[in-house]
Motif scaffolding. Structure first.
Motif, mmCIF file in Angstrom:
data_model
loop_
_atom_site.group_PDB
_atom_site.id
_atom_site.type_symbol
_atom_site.label_atom_id
_atom_site.label_comp_id
_atom_site.label_asym_id
_atom_site.label_seq_id
_atom_site.Cartn_x
_atom_site.Cartn_y
_atom_site.Cartn_z
ATOM 1 N N PRO A 155 0.816 -1.227 0.000
ATOM 2 C CA PRO A 155 0.000 0.000 0.000
ATOM 3 C C PRO A 155 0.843 1.267 0.000
ATOM 4 O O PRO A 155 2.016 1.264 0.378
ATOM 5 C CB PRO A 155 -0.831 -0.120 1.276
ATOM 6 C CG PRO A 155 -0.055 -1.047 2.155
ATOM 7 C CD PRO A 155 0.629 -2.013 1.238
ATOM 8 N N ASP A 156 0.204 2.359 -0.379
ATOM 9 C CA ASP A 156 0.881 3.660 -0.457
ATOM 10 C C ASP A 156 0.836 4.361 0.901
ATOM 11 O O ASP A 156 0.466 5.533 1.006
ATOM 12 C CB ASP A 156 0.211 4.517 -1.540
ATOM 13 C CG ASP A 156 1.052 5.746 -1.877
ATOM 14 O OD1 ASP A 156 2.283 5.629 -1.864
ATOM 15 O OD2 ASP A 156 0.458 6.806 -2.150
ATOM 16 N N ASP A 157 1.215 3.635 1.948
ATOM 17 C CA ASP A 157 1.229 4.166 3.309
ATOM 18 C C ASP A 157 2.653 4.561 3.707
ATOM 19 O O ASP A 157 3.632 3.963 3.235
ATOM 20 C CB ASP A 157 0.717 3.123 4.305
ATOM 21 C CG ASP A 157 -0.761 2.810 4.124
ATOM 22 O OD1 ASP A 157 -1.508 3.717 3.710
ATOM 23 O OD2 ASP A 157 -1.156 1.662 4.386
ATOM 24 N N ALA A 158 2.760 5.531 4.596
ATOM 25 C CA ALA A 158 4.070 5.950 5.098
ATOM 26 C C ALA A 158 4.699 4.824 5.906
ATOM 27 O O ALA A 158 4.017 4.110 6.644
ATOM 28 C CB ALA A 158 3.930 7.202 5.949
ATOM 29 N N ILE A 159 6.005 4.676 5.754
ATOM 30 C CA ILE A 159 6.742 3.650 6.479
ATOM 31 C C ILE A 159 7.603 4.310 7.550
ATOM 32 O O ILE A 159 8.222 5.349 7.311
ATOM 33 C CB ILE A 159 7.608 2.814 5.503
ATOM 34 C CG1 ILE A 159 8.288 1.651 6.227
ATOM 35 C CG2 ILE A 159 8.645 3.683 4.799
ATOM 36 C CD1 ILE A 159 8.948 0.667 5.269
ATOM 37 N N ARG A 160 7.591 3.728 8.741
ATOM 38 C CA ARG A 160 8.458 4.225 9.811
ATOM 39 C C ARG A 160 9.631 3.267 9.946
ATOM 40 O O ARG A 160 9.443 2.056 10.109
ATOM 41 C CB ARG A 160 7.711 4.316 11.133
ATOM 42 C CG ARG A 160 8.606 4.836 12.251
ATOM 43 C CD ARG A 160 7.909 4.873 13.599
ATOM 44 N NE ARG A 160 8.795 5.408 14.626
ATOM 45 C CZ ARG A 160 8.486 5.471 15.919
ATOM 46 N NH1 ARG A 160 7.306 5.025 16.332
ATOM 47 N NH2 ARG A 160 9.328 5.969 16.789
ATOM 48 N N LEU A 161 10.838 3.789 9.919
ATOM 49 C CA LEU A 161 12.035 2.962 9.982
ATOM 50 C C LEU A 161 12.705 3.065 11.351
ATOM 51 O O LEU A 161 12.826 4.155 11.911
ATOM 52 C CB LEU A 161 13.032 3.382 8.901
ATOM 53 C CG LEU A 161 12.562 3.161 7.456
ATOM 54 C CD1 LEU A 161 13.598 3.703 6.474
ATOM 55 C CD2 LEU A 161 12.304 1.684 7.194
ATOM 56 N N CYS A 162 13.135 1.914 11.863
ATOM 57 C CA CYS A 162 13.781 1.822 13.168
ATOM 58 C C CYS A 162 15.050 0.985 12.993
ATOM 59 O O CYS A 162 14.968 -0.167 12.544
ATOM 60 C CB CYS A 162 12.859 1.132 14.174
ATOM 61 S SG CYS A 162 11.127 1.706 14.158
ATOM 62 N N GLY A 163 16.206 1.536 13.324
ATOM 63 C CA GLY A 163 17.436 0.795 13.093
ATOM 64 C C GLY A 163 18.566 1.210 14.014
ATOM 65 O O GLY A 163 18.485 2.220 14.726
ATOM 66 N N PRO A 164 19.654 0.451 13.992
ATOM 67 C CA PRO A 164 20.796 0.755 14.856
ATOM 68 C C PRO A 164 21.440 2.088 14.515
ATOM 69 O O PRO A 164 21.399 2.546 13.369
ATOM 70 C CB PRO A 164 21.770 -0.398 14.570
ATOM 71 C CG PRO A 164 20.942 -1.466 13.939
ATOM 72 C CD PRO A 164 19.860 -0.766 13.201
ATOM 73 N N GLY A 165 22.069 2.690 15.512
ATOM 74 C CA GLY A 165 22.829 3.909 15.289
ATOM 75 C C GLY A 165 24.216 3.597 14.756
ATOM 76 O O GLY A 165 24.623 2.436 14.640
#
Length: 322
Positions: A155-165
């Motif tokens: 879908p054309d929904d916003a994605i939230r990204l979570c990752g290591p620093g």
């Protein structure tokens, strides 16, 4: 990285102070294990299973600050053990050399970097390494913001990204494997060296995606869903068996302790702790949700630890060709 130490575990005389392990007049030199958050569960389990010789005072602490931060402390001579989720690099070897620090490189276990989504996500079940590159490379920053840009069927929904620093060894390994360079990563995402922060980031948002060590996924399976990764061996779900069978590629990686050789020669408790961690490595790794390192290699290192003095392992021996 985020500010300061994210996680810390401390064991004083295995919790047996009242039993007389650490008397009022006894002094215990602290053994500090600092570095990778991925290795942190292994360290806690290794500390839990460690029993010193009778009457031997000790204090052991483990802190999760990220691999790069731990190796900086180690090469500055401030700690005895650095926990690392990637091999030490040439710059760090030079830093250790400038301080006269030689070391033992000890393989502990193998890990699967796991790509996860929220279990309420109804569409993402698998992702390819090409799609991961589309999503996580530096070129994606400020541009790839929606699920449909990664896979047109999503879908054309916003994605939230979570990752290591950037202090994280997982960050380095993932970006080298997926984007071709440790430094090739977008920066517009929720970043932390504390994997528990990343777990919460994904678990609280139906449209989030993140990546971190398999042990943190294992501990939070009810809150996360791991994606099958279509990589060098085709679509493979992350698991200890997939790592052991060399199928989960390119996102499998070794985990290490780097131990100060001078300290291990002068501190019998440190020597005993390291030997114990390797001898019980399979059990410790399994308890921590990891795949144990090769037993033959561990046995050889344990044998070396029985030598007086222990021979240092440095760039010329252990790290040639890196």
């Amino acid at each position: 990285m985020g500010a300061g130490i994210r996680q810390t575990g401390v064991l004083l005389a295995a919790g047996l102070i009242g039993a007389g392990w650490l008397g009022a007049s006894a002094k215990a030199e602290e053994i500090r294990i600092v570095g990778s958050s991925t290795v942190y569960p292994f360290s806690l389990e290794a500390i839990r299973q460690f029993r010193p010789r009778a009457g031997q005072p000790f204090k052991i602490s483990a802190s999760a600050t990220g691999t790069s931060a731990g190796l900086r402390e180690f090469c500055a001579g401030r700690i005895g053990i650095a926990a690392a989720s990637r091999p030490i690099n040439a710059k760090e070897i030079q830093a250790c050399g400038s301080k006269g620090i030689s070391f033992l490189e000890l393989p502990l276990a193998f890990d699967a970097i796991t790509v996860v989504v929220n279990p309420a996500n109804p569409f993402a079940k698998a992702i390819s390494t090409d799609q991961l590159q589309t999503l996580w490379s530096r070129a994606a920053e400020g541009k790839v913001k929606r699920w449909s840009q990664v896979n047109p069927s999503w879908p054309d929904d916003a994605i939230r990204l979570c990752g290591p620093g950037r202090e994280s060894g997982t960050y380095d390994t993932f970006n080298k494997a997926i984007n071709g360079s440790e430094s090739n990563s977008r920066q517009d995402y929720t970043a932390s060296e504390d994997d528990n922060v990343l777990v919460r980031c994904v678990a609280k948002d139906r449209l989030a995606l993140g990546y971190f060590g398999f042990d943190y996924y294992q501990a939070n399976r009810s809150r996360l869903r791991a994606l099958t990764v279509d990589g060098l061996r085709g679509p493979v779900a992350p698991s200890i068996k997939a790592v052991q069978d060399s199928r989960y590629l390119p996102l499998s990686r070794p985990l290490f302790y780097y131990v100060n050789a001078k300290a291990v020669n002068s501190n019998p408790t440190l020597r005993q702790f390291v030997s114990n961690s390797l001898q019980k490595g399979r059990k410790i790794a399994e308890q921590a949700g990891m795949s144990a390192a090769a037993l033959a290699r561990s046995a050889a290192i344990v044998g070396q630890l029985e030598q007086r003095p222990v021979a240092a392992v440095g760039a010329e021996v252990e790290l040639s060709g890196r």
